[in-house]
Design a protein around this motif. Sequence first.
Motif, PDB file in Angstrom:
ATOM      1  N   SER A  65      32.102 -14.913 -15.908  1.00 22.74           N
ATOM      2  CA  SER A  65      32.287 -15.713 -17.118  1.00 22.74           C
ATOM      3  C   SER A  65      32.861 -17.098 -16.828  1.00 22.74           C
ATOM      4  CB  SER A  65      33.210 -14.976 -18.092  1.00 22.74           C
ATOM      5  OG  SER A  65      34.445 -14.716 -17.451  1.00 22.74           O
ATOM      6  N   ASP A  66      33.468 -17.257 -15.659  1.00 21.18           N
ATOM      7  CA  ASP A  66      34.111 -18.530 -15.352  1.00 21.18           C
ATOM      8  C   ASP A  66      33.051 -19.528 -14.848  1.00 21.18           C
ATOM      9  OD1 ASP A  66      35.315 -20.614 -13.831  1.00 21.18           O
ATOM     10  OD2 ASP A  66      37.169 -19.455 -13.764  1.00 21.18           O
ATOM     11  N   PRO A  67      32.771 -20.569 -15.640  1.00 22.90           N
ATOM     12  CA  PRO A  67      31.678 -21.474 -15.279  1.00 22.90           C
ATOM     13  C   PRO A  67      31.827 -22.060 -13.878  1.00 22.90           C
ATOM     14  CG  PRO A  67      32.439 -21.937 -17.499  1.00 22.90           C
ATOM     15  CD  PRO A  67      33.398 -20.945 -16.929  1.00 22.90           C
ATOM     16  N   LEU A  70      31.318 -19.432 -11.174  1.00 26.02           N
ATOM     17  CA  LEU A  70      29.892 -19.054 -11.118  1.00 26.02           C
ATOM     18  C   LEU A  70      29.097 -20.133 -10.397  1.00 26.02           C
ATOM     19  CD1 LEU A  70      29.346 -17.557 -14.684  1.00 26.02           C
ATOM     20  CD2 LEU A  70      28.965 -16.355 -12.520  1.00 26.02           C
ATOM     21  N   LEU A  87      21.407 -14.785 -14.226  1.00 24.14           N
ATOM     22  CA  LEU A  87      22.737 -14.494 -14.783  1.00 24.14           C
ATOM     23  C   LEU A  87      22.653 -13.284 -15.709  1.00 24.14           C
ATOM     24  CD1 LEU A  87      24.390 -17.898 -15.783  1.00 24.14           C
ATOM     25  CD2 LEU A  87      25.097 -16.314 -13.973  1.00 24.14           C
ATOM     26  N   GLY A 101      32.796 -10.324 -18.909  1.00 23.96           N
ATOM     27  CA  GLY A 101      31.559 -10.519 -18.142  1.00 23.96           C
ATOM     28  C   GLY A 101      30.463  -9.711 -18.804  1.00 23.96           C
ATOM     29  N   LEU A 105      30.307 -11.349 -23.224  1.00 23.50           N
ATOM     30  CA  LEU A 105      30.243 -12.802 -23.433  1.00 23.50           C
ATOM     31  C   LEU A 105      29.348 -13.169 -24.627  1.00 23.50           C
ATOM     32  CD1 LEU A 105      31.839 -14.500 -21.420  1.00 23.50           C
ATOM     33  CD2 LEU A 105      29.705 -15.195 -20.371  1.00 23.50           C
ATOM     34  N   GLN A 111      30.502 -19.940 -24.805  1.00 22.36           N
ATOM     35  CA  GLN A 111      30.855 -19.565 -23.421  1.00 22.36           C
ATOM     36  C   GLN A 111      29.620 -19.166 -22.622  1.00 22.36           C
ATOM     37  OE1 GLN A 111      34.372 -17.352 -22.588  1.00 22.36           O
ATOM     38  NE2 GLN A 111      35.244 -17.769 -24.594  1.00 22.36           N
ATOM     39  N   ALA A 115      28.761 -21.118 -19.169  1.00 21.47           N
ATOM     40  CA  ALA A 115      28.500 -20.409 -17.900  1.00 21.47           C
ATOM     41  C   ALA A 115      27.122 -20.781 -17.358  1.00 21.47           C
ATOM     42  CB  ALA A 115      28.601 -18.901 -18.127  1.00 21.47           C
TER      43      ALA A 115
END
Length: 313
Positions: A65-67, A70, A87, A101, A105, A111, A115
Amino acid sequence: MEGVIDALTRDLITRQGGWSFCVTEFVRITQDKQPRRVFHRICPELRQNALTPAGVPVHLQLLGSDPEMLAINARVAASAGAKVVDLNFGCPAKTVNRHLGGASLLRYPEQVYAAARAVADALRPLGIPLTAKMRLGYQDTELALDNARALQEAGISQLVVHARTKVQGYKPPAQWEWVARIAEVMDVPVLANGEIWTLEDYQRCVAVSGIRDVMLGRTAMTDPWLARQIRQHHAGEAVTATEFGQVLQLLVQWLQQPAQAYQEDVRVMRTKQWLVMLRLRWGEAAHQVFDACKRCETEDELIGFLDQAIRIL
Ligand SMILES: Cc1cc2nc3c(=O)[nH]c(=O)nc-3n(C[C@H](O)[C@H](O)[C@H](O)COP(=O)(O)O)c2cc1C
């Protein structure tokens, strides 16, 4: 598919023909930059131009989930040999969802956008396309179109829609009509996924969704010849239906592959898992084989039972 389809299984399945691409198990991205070897472990094909031995492209799937993380890891994947990155916005697993995740999401389209945008931006200069897989939502379908639009705006080049919400898990039926609704708002190709076990299911899915391109999940294991049959169907060729014995032979072949990465007990356990999945497609016949094999502890014993079942069928 996580825990069930690895490189050896992909090799065996794609050798049967008809597959245009396949996707790895997800690589979960949290706060660490993964070393290349992680991507090579999940996807050894990256060393072979990201192709299975039969020449079918393998897309590498990330889940997180963390851009920023990722994006960083997508670059590592690319340097490890990935040709397409996918993804995952569909995984319903508790551990994954607890950390925002997979499907969780889908409650936050902004979000989802962030991502996908970060990964698409990281991959674009490298000439590597980003694709995505989503469910219809988390609790309900309210945000399905928003999420699909968010992914498109972020720069994905293809979307697979698993036509169920997270809460619906794997419970039939799949809501194929939703794939049509999503495809309507998308310019990139959309593929339908969920509950396509037979050619008849495929035809119903096409009739409901208007989509000809599909992704087969569990069917890759329960009937890997369906991909070829769908092609034969479109080419107007005669389609030979799969027989259960063929599938059991595939299990024996899997057990006998020389490059096995697992110890015997793991091989036996995974074959039993496979047999459990076969019950979804092959009903009573598969139940009987599973019952006969469930206490097997050695590979020889298991192959003996499978061979016997193949002879009787
Ligand atoms: C054991 C298992 C593992 C899975 N792992 C993944 C995965 O790693 N990535 C993914 O995108 N989907 C994964 N899926 C979901 C499938 O790809 C597919 O979307 C789902 O099973 C519905 O399609 P089907 O009815 O054709 O199986 C998994 C499903 C199962 C049952």
